[in-house]
Scaffold this motif. Structure first.
Motif, short mmCIF file in Angstrom:
data_model
loop_
_atom_site.label_atom_id
_atom_site.label_comp_id
_atom_site.label_asym_id
_atom_site.label_seq_id
_atom_site.Cartn_x
_atom_site.Cartn_y
_atom_site.Cartn_z
N ALA A 327 0.84 -1.21 0.00
CA ALA A 327 0.00 0.00 0.00
C ALA A 327 0.87 1.26 0.00
O ALA A 327 0.58 2.23 -0.72
N SER A 328 1.93 1.24 0.78
CA SER A 328 2.84 2.40 0.82
C SER A 328 3.53 2.62 -0.52
O SER A 328 3.68 3.75 -0.99
N ALA A 329 3.94 1.52 -1.18
CA ALA A 329 4.63 1.65 -2.47
C ALA A 329 3.71 2.23 -3.53
O ALA A 329 4.14 3.05 -4.36
N LEU A 330 2.45 1.85 -3.51
CA LEU A 330 1.50 2.37 -4.51
C LEU A 330 1.17 3.84 -4.28
O LEU A 330 0.70 4.54 -5.19
N LEU A 331 1.43 4.34 -3.09
CA LEU A 331 1.21 5.75 -2.79
C LEU A 331 2.47 6.58 -3.03
O LEU A 331 2.46 7.80 -2.80
N GLY A 332 3.55 5.94 -3.48
CA GLY A 332 4.82 6.63 -3.69
C GLY A 332 4.81 7.51 -4.93
O GLY A 332 3.79 7.65 -5.60
N PRO A 333 5.96 8.09 -5.25
CA PRO A 333 6.07 9.01 -6.41
C PRO A 333 5.61 8.33 -7.69
O PRO A 333 5.86 7.15 -7.92
N ARG A 334 4.91 9.10 -8.51
CA ARG A 334 4.42 8.59 -9.78
C ARG A 334 5.60 8.16 -10.65
O ARG A 334 6.60 8.85 -10.74
#
Length: 742
Positions: A327-334
């Motif tokens: 979940a954290s990785a998917l919220l990271g920089p585009r």
């Protein structure tokens, strides 16, 4: 009833007592009177041997005096009346003041095999009254004999036509039961026992014959761990004559008996008490072993709960930590690359089944170590459960290279407990792309790719492609085609014989659903999962049960020991009316419910839904038996076998396949069969394909055998030849003739 019965004086005279006093010589001698008696007169020793007979005995039974003296008296009694001597002897010795017992009716057996109804009266004869027995008395410390008069009353009309059948049934029941039976009178005296009681408690015959009840009680109490508790229970029951009880006795030698007690009633009046004892030592041992195993699982569960983010076996991340990191990785920089590699081990179940769970755990630990070595330190490697792992790569430039390294790393053999294993895996790779996807969708795509890798041959990785969704479409088409097949009658019923390993004959046939589609048979492993997912399994299962009962009715009616087995899905058991449906089908087809066997898999017991158990318990009460199918493919229900309504275990064919030459040492098979027998269950082995497998299983005392070695599943029209082939295949194992099956 007899108009006269011998008393001790008559018997003494018959045994050779002195004649009448001097002065009465005109009267005939006592021996002459007894010899001229129309009634048969015998003297029977305490061991049941005939000591003397008169002439009427020879005439009545057709034997000469020489042929009778020294023989067991039971040769003169018809079947069902041969065990009464010991009870009469005990009663006479207990009531020593009584001259004789009232006459009883029984059936005698002549030399020519014919039977007649007779009246028997008995009394004791002291050894000193029998001068001819002096030599015997020196060798036999207890030479008291019994004088027996037998009168032929076959000319009388039987007062009770069912007497003989009732006596035979009672005697057969008492002597064939596995329980030890003790009957105690209202005065607290031993009134009767069966042979199993003497055997279970190891009571010597001479001790019982001594009619010393206190000595017998002392012999019993000396064997118990807590004799005081034994006496306390007995005292409490005799204070309340109408009470019933059930408790457990522990022996000093480690045995365990269940003890049941209930009042003996005659015309609603308590006249004594019946005690029954059952040896439950094997079941108690199995229960203790299961309890210990379950206690260990409980400790592991507690440990797992305490380790919130770590898999306790491998030390890797667990599912919760992986979900958080994804979940954290998917919220990271585009534009940041996020890749999920989902994998599980191919055929891992075989490692657990063949080498045990310890070996399986060692393999999982080693796989976790190798996965960790294939990726960067900050990449997440998690064990989701069982043999399923997942790797999360964030910012990786070449995720396919990582996937390839993982596949190659598991091709290197590993050694566990001296056995070389070659693990393999199927891996699905899914990456974040231009279209926005959430965590669950990314995992779903990786799962689809992993399934495609398995379908493609295992031991490889595949990246998710949109066309992989076609497989899902095929599943939908399969379900639609299955619905049409059910509606149009394309579901056929085939039958596969199951043989008794002891008798060598077909005792059960298993009804199997087959889908005849476009002239071909669709394998059940393809359409049954679709049927369960769609709920069509309920209609299919009902059709198989109905047609099986209809087509096999005549075969079942020919022999009550035969049975029809039908597979039942957990989906069917979820329906509240399932038990009523089964019984209604059996009744409408005229099939005895006791000839039905429902085969269920272990998975139906995994959940907490007690309704499933209730359905099976209701069916068992109606006589329907339950078999646990594919046993060994799961282990969640092993600890509950003791409490499940199961009568038979069916060993999965994957275990049978381990038998190749018949010379293997396969403790897992031995343990399975031994454990099942210890719990009072029968065992059927399925998937028997070779003579070596059949002979190996017979040596292990497996109860029933099923498989292509005997016969493949056949339509109803081919069942009779299949049964004959099965019998011939079994006969070839032992080299004897084919047993009859029809």
């Amino acid at each position: 009833m007899a108009s006269r019965r011998p008393d001790e004086h008559d018997a003494a005279e018959f045994l050779g007592a002195p004649a009448s006093p001097a002065g009465s010589s005109a009267a005939p001698s006592s021996r002459a009177v007894l010899e001229s008696s129309p009634d048969a007169l015998l003297v029977v020793a305490a061991d049941g041997a005939i000591r003397m007979v008169n002439a009427a005995t020879e005439r009545m039974f057709g034997y000469s005096r020489a042929e009778l003296v020294g023989q067991d008296h039971r040769m003169l009694l018809a079947e069902g009346f041969r065990s009464g001597f010991q009870r009469l002897f005990f009663a006479l010795r207990r009531d020593a003041g009584a001259a004789a017992l009232p006459p009883v009716e029984a059936y005698g057996l002549r030399r020519d095999g014919s039977e007649f109804q007779g009246e028997i009266a008995c009394s004791l004869v002291a050894p000193e009254d029998h001068p001819d027995a002096a030599a015997d008395a020196a060798a036999d410390a207890d030479a008291v004999c019994m004088a027996v008069m037998v009168r032929d009353i076959s000319h009388r009309q039987a007062a009770d036509a069912g007497l003989r059948a009732a006596m035979s049934l009672l005697t057969a029941t008492l002597e064939s039961t596995a329980d030890g039976i003790l009957v105690v009178s209202g005065e607290g005296q031993i009134a009767g026992v069966n042979n199993q009681f003497l055997s279970m408690w190891g009571i010597p015959g001479e001790l019982m014959a001594s009619r010393d009840d206190d000595a017998v009680l002392g012999f019993v109490m000396d064997q118990l761990v807590d004799p005081a508790q034994f006496v306390e229970k007995v005292t409490a029951l005799y204070a309340d004559p109408a009470a019933e009880s059930h408790d457990v006795l522990d022996f000093r030698d480690g045995r365990t008996f269940e003890r049941y007690s209930r009042p003996q009633l005659v015309a609603e009046e308590v006249v004594g008490r019946v005690w029954s004892f059952r040896d439950v030592t094997p079941a108690r041992i199995a229960q203790d072993q299961i309890s210990q195993a379950m206690a260990g699982l409980a400790e592991q569960a507690a440990l797992l709960k305490s380790l919130a983010f770590q898999d306790p076996l491998t030390g890797l991340s667990n599912r919760q930590l992986f979900n958080d990191r994804l979940a954290s990785a998917l919220l990271g920089p585009r534009g940041t690359a996020v890749d999920v590699l989902l994998l599980d081990l191919d055929d891992f179940k075989e490692v657990n089944d063949i080498l045990g769970h310890h070996a399986g755990d060692q393999m999982l630990i080693e796989v976790g170590r190798r996965l960790r070595a294939c990726v960067r330190p900050h990449d997440v490697v998690a064990r989701l459960g069982g043999d399923e792992f997942v790797v999360l790569l964030v910012g990786s430039l070449d995720p396919e290279a990582a996937a390839a390294r993982i596949v190659e790393s598991l091709k290197v053999p590993l050694w566990i407990d001296g056995t070389m294993l070659r693990p393999s895996l199927s891996l699905g790779l899914a990456s974040i792309s231009e279209d926005a996807v959430d965590a669950s969708e990314l995992l779903r795509r990786a799962d689809i790719a992993m399934y495609a890798a398995k379908t493609a041959g295992k031991n490889r990785y595949l990246r998710f492609r949109p066309e992989m969704m076609t497989a899902l479409v095929r599943r939908a088409e399969m379900e639609a085609g299955l619905r049409l097949a059910v509606d149009s009658g394309q579901i056929a019923v085939y039958y596969q014989p199951i043989l008794s390993a002891e008798r060598g004959v077909v005792v059960t046939v298993e009804a199997l659903a087959r889908w005849e589609r476009d002239g071909e048979i669709v394998p059940p492993q393809q359409f049954i999962p679709a049927a369960e997912r769609s709920g069509l399994i309920v209609e299919i299962g009902t059709e198989v049960l109905l047609r099986g009962c209809t087509e096999m009715k005549s075969w079942l009616a020919a022999d009550s020991s035969r049975s029809l087995a039908v597979n039942v899905s957990g989906v069917q058991l979820q329906h509240g009316y399932f038990a009523e449906l089964v019984l209604a089908v059996a009744e409408s087809c005229g099939v005895d419910p006791r000839q039905l066997v429902l085969e269920v898999t272990e998975s139906v017991f995994f959940g907490d839904d007690c309704h499933v158990i209730q359905q099976l318990v209701a069916l068992r009460k109606a006589g329907v038996r339950v078999a646990l199918d594919d046993f060994g493919t799961g282990y969640s229900s092993l600890g509950r076998l003791q409490e499940l309504p199961v009568a038979t275990l069916k060993i999965d064919q994957s275990f049978v396949a381990m038998i190749r030459t018949g010379a293997e040492r396969l403790p897992i098979l031995t343990s399975m069969i031994s454990m099942a027998h210890g719990l009072g269950l029968t065992v059927t082995a399925e998937g028997v394909e070779t003579a070596a497998q059949a002979e190996y299983l017979i040596r292990l005392e497996c109860d029933s055998l099923q498989g292509f070695f005997f016969s493949a599943p056949e339509p109803g029209s081919g069942l009779e030849p299949a049964i004959s082939r099965s019998a011939e295949a079994f006969a070839s194992l032992r080299g004897d003739r084919v047993p009859g099956n029809r």
